[in-house]
Structure formats: C-alpha cells, structure tokens
Design a protein around this motif. Structure first.
Motif, mmCIF file in Angstrom:
data_model
loop_
_atom_site.group_PDB
_atom_site.id
_atom_site.type_symbol
_atom_site.label_atom_id
_atom_site.label_comp_id
_atom_site.label_asym_id
_atom_site.label_seq_id
_atom_site.Cartn_x
_atom_site.Cartn_y
_atom_site.Cartn_z
ATOM 1 N N CYS A 77 0.822 -1.224 0.000
ATOM 2 C CA CYS A 77 0.000 0.000 0.000
ATOM 3 C C CYS A 77 0.854 1.273 0.000
ATOM 4 C CB CYS A 77 -0.920 0.027 1.223
ATOM 5 S SG CYS A 77 -1.963 -1.413 1.376
ATOM 6 N N HIS A 78 2.179 1.107 -0.024
ATOM 7 C CA HIS A 78 3.045 2.291 0.038
ATOM 8 C C HIS A 78 2.963 3.106 -1.247
ATOM 9 C CE1 HIS A 78 6.003 0.676 3.317
ATOM 10 N NE2 HIS A 78 4.744 0.681 3.706
ATOM 11 N N TRP A 79 2.900 4.414 -1.091
ATOM 12 C CA TRP A 79 3.018 5.353 -2.203
ATOM 13 C C TRP A 79 4.040 6.399 -1.803
ATOM 14 C CZ3 TRP A 79 -0.320 6.475 -6.683
ATOM 15 C CH2 TRP A 79 -1.191 5.423 -6.992
ATOM 16 N N HIS A 80 4.610 7.051 -2.806
ATOM 17 C CA HIS A 80 5.426 8.221 -2.511
ATOM 18 C C HIS A 80 5.226 9.259 -3.611
ATOM 19 C CE1 HIS A 80 8.279 6.545 -5.458
ATOM 20 N NE2 HIS A 80 8.796 7.761 -5.518
ATOM 21 N N VAL A 81 5.612 10.479 -3.279
ATOM 22 C CA VAL A 81 5.454 11.591 -4.218
ATOM 23 C C VAL A 81 6.837 12.078 -4.599
ATOM 24 C CG1 VAL A 81 4.646 13.968 -4.473
ATOM 25 C CG2 VAL A 81 3.220 12.282 -3.298
ATOM 26 N N SER A 82 7.078 12.206 -5.873
ATOM 27 C CA SER A 82 8.360 12.710 -6.342
ATOM 28 C C SER A 82 8.107 13.751 -7.423
ATOM 29 C CB SER A 82 9.193 11.538 -6.902
ATOM 30 O OG SER A 82 10.358 12.028 -7.506
ATOM 31 N N ARG A 83 8.658 14.943 -7.244
ATOM 32 C CA ARG A 83 8.498 16.048 -8.198
ATOM 33 C C ARG A 83 7.033 16.271 -8.559
ATOM 34 N NH1 ARG A 83 13.124 17.431 -11.073
ATOM 35 N NH2 ARG A 83 11.953 17.751 -12.967
ATOM 36 N N ALA A 86 2.662 11.314 -8.045
ATOM 37 C CA ALA A 86 2.524 10.206 -7.089
ATOM 38 C C ALA A 86 2.893 8.886 -7.755
ATOM 39 C CB ALA A 86 1.096 10.152 -6.572
ATOM 40 N N HIS A 87 3.597 8.039 -7.005
ATOM 41 C CA HIS A 87 4.023 6.733 -7.523
ATOM 42 C C HIS A 87 3.566 5.641 -6.551
ATOM 43 C CE1 HIS A 87 6.693 8.661 -10.481
ATOM 44 N NE2 HIS A 87 6.887 9.549 -9.525
ATOM 45 N N PRO A 88 3.046 4.519 -7.069
ATOM 46 C CA PRO A 88 2.519 3.464 -6.190
ATOM 47 C C PRO A 88 3.613 2.544 -5.649
ATOM 48 C CG PRO A 88 2.129 2.891 -8.471
ATOM 49 C CD PRO A 88 2.812 4.223 -8.490
ATOM 50 N N ALA A 89 4.551 3.112 -4.909
ATOM 51 C CA ALA A 89 5.622 2.330 -4.286
ATOM 52 C C ALA A 89 6.273 3.192 -3.218
ATOM 53 C CB ALA A 89 6.658 1.922 -5.337
ATOM 54 N N GLY A 90 6.977 2.574 -2.302
ATOM 55 C CA GLY A 90 7.722 3.336 -1.310
ATOM 56 C C GLY A 90 8.974 3.926 -1.946
ATOM 57 N N ASP A 91 9.583 4.906 -1.267
ATOM 58 C CA ASP A 91 10.822 5.485 -1.808
ATOM 59 C C ASP A 91 12.009 5.132 -0.932
ATOM 60 O OD1 ASP A 91 10.205 6.979 0.382
ATOM 61 O OD2 ASP A 91 10.378 8.931 -0.598
ATOM 62 N N GLY A 92 11.839 4.130 -0.053
ATOM 63 C CA GLY A 92 12.937 3.684 0.788
ATOM 64 C C GLY A 92 13.053 4.460 2.085
#
Ligand SMILES: [Zn+2]
Ligand SMILES: [Zn+2]
Length: 294
Positions: A77-83, A86-92
């Motif tokens: 269920c992890h999402w992250h936002v970059s620039r 939104a992306h359906p994955a964690g960013d570590g």
C-alpha cells in the motif's frame, strides 16, 4: 553618491523584513502542470480531506493528506510523491503516503490492510461528525437530476463521450469549469461550453460496458457526445480548459481535471435512459440577434 530608498523600520528602529511575494510557476520539465499549492479537497463520499496528485499515464489519485510511518502500512500500500507526481511504491524512506481509497469509510474495507483499520475508523467518526453538523452531504444523498429556470431537466452528473472514451462529469455540462489559473492567480471561472464554441450532442447509446465487460441487457443511456468535434476541441475538453486557456498552454492548472472514467456498473445510479430537455443559455451573439432594432 547614490541615493537609496529608505528601508522600512519600526518605531524602535529595528528593520521590518518585507517578504517578497513569490509567484508559483510550473517548471518547463515538470511532468505535471498542476500547481502543488492548494490541491486539498474533500472526498465526495465521506467528506474527509484528500490531496490530489497526478500520476504518469494514469488518472489523478487522491492521497491521504498525511504521511504515515512506513512500518505501520503494508508495503503493497506504500506510495510516494516525487516532483509533484505520485508513484505506487515506497521510496525507501521511513515514511509513506497512502491512497484515500484504502481508508475511505464510505467504501468496503480492504481485507489486505487490517493495519489501517484504526485510521479508517477515525475517518468514519469524522464523517459522522461532519454529517451531524450539517457540514457534509454524502454524494449518495444528493439528487441525480436537477431542474432550474434555464434547463427543465438535466443530469447533475452527465456521461460525456470524448476521444472515444466515456467519462462521468462531476457537474452539469454547461457548468463544467476551466481548471487553468488566471493572471490573478485564481481558478478561471469560464465554462468549457461557451456560446462561441461547438457544442456536443445528446444522444441515446447502449450502455456498453468498459474493460471488456458485457453491455447491460437492453439498457440505453443518454450521453453528451463530443466525438464530432475537432480533435483539438476534444483535447481541450479532456484537459478541462476554456477556449482562451486552451490557447495559453503555459498557464498552470489550479486543480486536476474532474473527469472520472465512466463504468456502467459502478456508476449505474447516474445512467439516464431519456434525453434531457435542455434550453441552452443565450450567449451574447444570441442576445444581440434578438435585440430590438433601433
Ligand atoms: Zn472518502
Ligand atoms: Zn479558462
């Protein structure tokens, strides 16, 4: 010698710091044209706060406004936002974002995410509080057809066909509003359907289902078809921009376009089997034509 303008000071002589107002701009290489400021909204089903984000080649997604500790959320269920996207994955990192759909108390709880039950319950309590205060009316309790002096009967959420795809609009056709930002940094108030721009045609079509599903047996529905418009005009509707802002691509978007891909099973309550009886609002050209001659 060069004179300099006096810098502002308080009565005690201490300088006053004047913060220069910065204007938000969309960077030329940004994948999203959406301004990040003010993208908060409320879920139309539960009334809780959400934030809109663009995705790559997908419909915009509504994220829960807060970051959560990644260890307390299932990794699927992890999402992250970059620039701004939104992306359906964690960013570590130790934190993650989460789609509101996983938490929305108006939807069925997903069995895959029992760890989120506490947060979902808190949102459900907030929904009840908002309803009791009269601050929120669930979309299921709102009328599907509205009447007004200019339109005798029109769908509140019409199905619109453009670029060979059917979308569910979130307001009547003549009220769909441009999403671009004006020079005064406000959302443009112009509608997409102007008296000067080509209009769509209400038509009855079969309720062909999407994604390979079978059509609902024997059902027809009213669709506002724009498929006969020029490709550029259909792109303008899809981008939800008025004719003026379609010609100014550098203007950023204040909010995401509000189209929702139409699914006859999910959106069955919005299917209208009869054509609406619409009286289009007279434009300036119509009015001048009707004006009495001097
Ligand atoms: Zn919700
Ligand atoms: Zn506009």
């Amino acid at each position: 010698m060069r004179s300099t303008p006096p810098s502002p000071h308080r009565r005690d002589g201490s300088p006053v710091h004047v913060h220069a107002r910065r204007s938000l701009r969309v960077s030329a290489d940004s994948a999203s044209r959406l301004l990040r400021c003010g993208q908060s909204d409320r879920c139309r089903d539960c009334g809780n706060r959400i934030e809109w984000y663009h995705r790559i080649n997908e419909q915009p997604v509504r994220l829960h406004p807060d970051e959560l500790p990644a260890e307390k959320v299932p990794s699927t269920c992890h999402w992250h936002v970059s620039r701004g996207v939104a992306h359906p994955a964690g960013d570590g990192s130790a934190w993650c974002r989460l789609p509101h759909a996983l938490l929305c108390p108006a939807r069925e709880a997903l069995p895959a995410a029992p760890e989120l039950a506490g947060l979902r319950r808190a949102l459900a309590v907030n929904t009840r509080r908002l309803i009791d205060r009269g601050a929120f009316v669930p979309s299921s309790a709102q009328p599907n057809v509205e009447t007004s002096p200019t339109t005798t009967c029109r769908p509140a959420r019409p199905v619109v066909q453009l670029l060979y795809i059917r979308y569910l609009a979130n307001r009547p056709v003549d009220e769909i509003q441009c999403v671009a930002q004006t020079r005064r940094r406000r959302r443009c108030t112009s509608p997409l359907l102007t008296p000067q721009s080509p209009a769509g045609v209400w038509t009855l079509v079969s309720t062909t289902a999407v994604r390979g599903q079978l059509p609902l047996h024997g059902e027809v529905m009213a669709v506002y078809a724009l498929t006969h418009l020029h490709y550029a005009d259909q792109l303008r509707w899809r981008a939800q921009r008025c004719p003026e802002h379609a010609a100014t691509p550098t203007a950023p978007d204040v909010t995401v376009a509000e189209w929702e891909p139409f699914d006859p099973l999910l959106h069955h309550e919005h299917i209208r089997s009869r054509l609406p009886t619409i009286t289009r609002r007279p434009g300036p050209a119509d009015r001048s034509r009707r004006a009495p001659q001097p």
